[in-house]
Design a protein around this motif. Structure first.
Motif, PDB file in Angstrom:
ATOM      1  N   MET A  74      49.594  39.455  36.171  1.00  0.00           N
ATOM      2  CA  MET A  74      50.121  39.366  34.804  1.00  0.00           C
ATOM      3  C   MET A  74      50.032  40.727  34.110  1.00  0.00           C
ATOM      4  O   MET A  74      50.965  41.132  33.408  1.00  0.00           O
ATOM      5  N   SER A  98      45.749  33.586  31.793  1.00  0.00           N
ATOM      6  CA  SER A  98      45.796  33.294  33.219  1.00  0.00           C
ATOM      7  C   SER A  98      45.015  32.016  33.538  1.00  0.00           C
ATOM      8  O   SER A  98      45.491  31.154  34.288  1.00  0.00           O
ATOM      9  N   MET A 140      50.088  33.946  38.925  1.00  0.00           N
ATOM     10  CA  MET A 140      49.416  33.712  37.646  1.00  0.00           C
ATOM     11  C   MET A 140      48.129  34.513  37.484  1.00  0.00           C
ATOM     12  O   MET A 140      47.501  34.433  36.431  1.00  0.00           O
ATOM     13  N   SER A 141      47.732  35.248  38.501  1.00  0.00           N
ATOM     14  CA  SER A 141      46.465  35.970  38.422  1.00  0.00           C
ATOM     15  C   SER A 141      46.508  37.000  37.291  1.00  0.00           C
ATOM     16  O   SER A 141      47.563  37.530  36.943  1.00  0.00           O
ATOM     17  N   SER A 142      45.342  37.278  36.730  1.00  0.00           N
ATOM     18  CA  SER A 142      45.248  38.271  35.652  1.00  0.00           C
ATOM     19  C   SER A 142      45.814  39.612  36.089  1.00  0.00           C
ATOM     20  O   SER A 142      46.536  40.271  35.331  1.00  0.00           O
TER      21      SER A 142
END
Length: 149
Positions: free
Chosen positions: A48, A16, A43-45
């Motif tokens: 994801m 990320s 795209m944040s952890s």
């Protein structure tokens, strides 16, 4: 030297961070604030991890000799490249092509789609993708070229 492998959940945070850094440096210049915020949220952890567990997204990582992540590719819906980034210190070493080839080996499909940033347009053409429209598209402040392989 580098190796390509399926990413584990323990790799998501580093993946990320890499994706966010490269997006902000190279890909975000055409996007509105709303668009940038939307992409960074995608795209944040946490997001994801949700795609990894719930949707079964394929996430591949390229790692250097020190086992640091230097590239990543995420494919959602079995055929859509949703994230594809390489650390800029490792550009032009064939890492991205290796990531895509490994994804093709795993998924064994003939068709892939991507919403390519303007920055990555020529790269995707080199991989064999073609544009479906002659001009850049925009959705919710994010600019992209819709392409198919």
């Amino acid at each position: 030297m580098y190796k390509i492998e399926k990413a584990g959940i323990e790799n998501i945070d580093d993946i990320s961070i890499l994706a966010k850094n490269i997006y902000l440096k190279y890909n975000s210049n055409l996007d509105s604030k709303e668009g940038i915020d939307s992409v960074l949220m995608f795209m944040s952890s946490d997001n994801m991890r949700l795609r990894y567990y719930i949707e079964g997204s394929l996430i591949l990582a390229a790692k250097n000799e020190e086992d640091n992540i230097i590239g990543m590719l995420e494919i959602t819906n079995y055929d859509h490249i949703s994230l594809f980034f390489v650390d800029d210190r490792y550009f032009k070493l064939g890492i991205a092509r290796s990531l895509f080839n490994e994804a093709k080996n795993i998924l064994n499909l003939d068709r892939y789609t991507v919403r390519a940033s303007h920055y990555a347009l020529e790269f995707y053409k080199k991989l064999g993708f073609i544009e479906l429209y002659n001009d850049i598209q925009e959705e919710n402040g994010v600019h992209f070229h819709y392409m198919i392989y």
